[in-house]
Write an enzyme that holds these catalytic residues in place. Sequence first.
Site, PDB file in Angstrom:
ATOM      1  N   ASP A 124      -3.289   5.848 -10.840  1.00 42.63           N
ATOM      2  CA  ASP A 124      -2.893   5.519  -9.468  1.00 42.63           C
ATOM      3  C   ASP A 124      -1.754   4.503  -9.463  1.00 42.63           C
ATOM      4  OD1 ASP A 124      -2.725   4.675  -6.792  1.00 42.63           O
ATOM      5  OD2 ASP A 124      -4.860   5.003  -6.468  1.00 42.63           O
ATOM      6  N   SER A 143      -7.990   4.847   0.374  1.00 38.89           N
ATOM      7  CA  SER A 143      -6.960   3.821   0.272  1.00 38.89           C
ATOM      8  C   SER A 143      -7.227   2.699   1.281  1.00 38.89           C
ATOM      9  CB  SER A 143      -5.580   4.464   0.447  1.00 38.89           C
ATOM     10  OG  SER A 143      -4.558   3.607   0.010  1.00 38.89           O
ATOM     11  N   HIS A 194      -2.680   8.688  -6.858  1.00 36.76           N
ATOM     12  CA  HIS A 194      -3.233   8.276  -5.561  1.00 36.76           C
ATOM     13  C   HIS A 194      -3.489   9.531  -4.747  1.00 36.76           C
ATOM     14  CE1 HIS A 194      -4.165   4.969  -2.899  1.00 36.76           C
ATOM     15  NE2 HIS A 194      -3.424   5.482  -1.933  1.00 36.76           N
TER      16      HIS A 194
END
Length: 222
Positions: free
Chosen positions: A171, A117, A202
């Site tokens: 996601d 991320s 995610h």
Amino acid sequence: MTASLECLEIETSTDPHFSVVWLHGLGADGNDFAPIVPQLNLGNKGVRFVFPHAPVQPVTINGGMPMRSWYDIYMADLVRHEDETGLRHSQSAVQELIARENARGISTERIVLAGFSQGCAMTLQTGLRLEESLAGMVCLSGYLPLANKLINERHKANQDTPIFMAHGTQDPIVPFERAEASRQLLEELGYNVRWHTYAMGHAVTPTEIRDIANFLNEVLTF
């Protein structure tokens, strides 16, 4: 923020020959990915995993709540308004972490830069501008920041460095389309992108961990 920031370290042998600097995501810390080290099956390669903790700072998109973050996030689309100052500040800190590994006897060509991320964004922000070749980059569930500046700022040292890039098709945090646009730009610029997609949000899945393990076993060689 400097390389003196606190890090969790895990060594797979008493005499490591390689390092993996792994950057966590927003609101997490260096402990987040430590549990997967045994699952990577790196055998007797001798790897030092360095899991730094990002500083605690206010994050605009979360109502200004202080949390561990490599840079501020202003908008949900991630790229229309970017925290360039924060990105470059953390880039310097990651470069210093790499330099610290160099000082401990691990050359840059035996270092993998990895992140999830926000950590993925920092991996690309730093790795593509680094003046020495890395062994590889692992870019999970993230995107390419400051994309419009890359063509003028990238360094040839990592033009051919293998980039493991992976994203979940479901996601909700970093949209799949954002990751695809990042991949397409990197490929247009001639980078060696190994693109993987997974039916997940995610997150990280066992299949993805297996694929990361295969990649690390490939690139962590003399």
